[in-house]
Scaffold this active site. Sequence first.
Site, PDB file in Angstrom:
ATOM      1  N   LYS A 286      -5.477   1.516   8.031  1.00  0.00           N
ATOM      2  CA  LYS A 286      -3.972   0.364   7.732  1.00  0.00           C
ATOM      3  C   LYS A 286      -4.095  -0.650   8.803  1.00  0.00           C
ATOM      4  CE  LYS A 286      -1.537   4.568   6.894  1.00  0.00           C
ATOM      5  NZ  LYS A 286      -2.278   4.344   5.489  1.00  0.00           N
TER       6      LYS A 286
ATOM      7  N   LYS B 128       1.191  -1.109   0.031  1.00  0.00           N
ATOM      8  CA  LYS B 128       0.436   0.467   0.091  1.00  0.00           C
ATOM      9  C   LYS B 128       0.256   1.225  -0.224  1.00  0.00           C
ATOM     10  CE  LYS B 128      -2.912   3.434   0.732  1.00  0.00           C
ATOM     11  NZ  LYS B 128      -2.556   3.870   1.933  1.00  0.00           N
TER      12      LYS B 128
ATOM     13  N   GLY C 157       1.107   8.302   2.203  1.00  0.00           N
ATOM     14  CA  GLY C 157       1.960   9.267   2.584  1.00  0.00           C
ATOM     15  C   GLY C 157       3.124  10.060   1.903  1.00  0.00           C
TER      16      GLY C 157
ATOM     17  N   GLY D 110      -5.960  10.685  -1.414  1.00  0.00           N
ATOM     18  CA  GLY D 110      -6.708  11.625  -0.950  1.00  0.00           C
ATOM     19  C   GLY D 110      -6.462  13.253  -0.574  1.00  0.00           C
TER      20      GLY D 110
ATOM     21  N   ASP E  50      -6.275   1.609   1.720  1.00  0.00           N
ATOM     22  CA  ASP E  50      -5.803   0.634   2.830  1.00  0.00           C
ATOM     23  C   ASP E  50      -6.668  -0.693   2.968  1.00  0.00           C
ATOM     24  OD1 ASP E  50      -3.513   1.896   3.577  1.00  0.00           O
ATOM     25  OD2 ASP E  50      -5.325   3.797   5.101  1.00  0.00           O
TER      26      ASP E  50
END
Length: 286
Positions: free
Chosen positions: A244, A30, A33, A66, A185
């Site tokens: 997550k 995944k 960030g 996002g 996630d």
Amino acid sequence: MSYDLQQRANTLIEALPYLREYWGATMVIKYGGAAMVEPELKALVLQDVVLLRYVGMYPVLVHGGGPEISEMMRRLGKEPAFVRGLRVTDEETMAIAEMVLVGRINQDLVAAVNAAGGKGVGLSGKHGRMLRVVKQQGDVDLGLVGDIREVDPTLLRTVSAQGYVPLIAPIGVGDDGQTYNINADHAAGKIAGALQATKLIVLSDVPGILADVKDETTLVSSLSAEQARLMIAGGQVEAGMIPKLEACLDALAHGVPRCHIIDGRAPHALLMEIFTDVGSGTMVLP
Ligand code: ADP
Ligand code: MG
């Protein structure tokens, strides 16, 4: 031979047990960030992913997006709406989300995999009917947000087996024909389960699960599923870390033996996780 060359040979030899153990293994990653935002980090992550493929593993990448969706909405004159931190997705938001996730981020990752010498294939959950979703049922109506009901991994297996690296945007279709946004996630967790992956590795922008969110020195290096559930129930894990951990729990429940939440800000975090036993981040075990 010089000391330096000897060191390089040692590095390869130290990787041997891991190369042997993980040859042919499916690794679901995944990606999100800071590692997805900073150009240099991004290039390194995708280089790692390409390396995994060339040493005989099958990396499958699931990405989020996002912040970029919110940014594009504002540029188009629409204010993002959230209820208790969760995005509300109306028709227009869904169209923008799809445009950003599939049209932009996904294609950008394909280009980065190709630049690293791999062969990237950009997919969403719509391709090959990979992700079948139902509208999420909850106490608040978030609009076009879907929960995955079924994953058909056939397309992923086909693409991986032929040497390509699949990159997945978390969007799916319901039986109603509607397009739904899916939490990346959760999508990664479900995909790892459906592929019977050897590992699910979640890149984050913290060192891993922290016993105290405000203190980066309180890393929890290993958690059982039961402990993870207790941390969620007890409110020790909040906000973006909840999905997550839920993804890890879901993957474990479907037979994935190990899940990892690692610090994507560290260059080559993925390689360190897979090829050393220094063990970065938090490992979640059944
Ligand atoms: P991404 O963009 O990769 O989805 P998120 O921001 O959604 O990342 O989720 C990660 C965030 O979760 C961290 O930045 C951190 O602030 C938060 N978080 C909440 N509880 C914890 C915890 N116990 N340990 C670590 N991080 C936590
Ligand atoms: Mg998140």
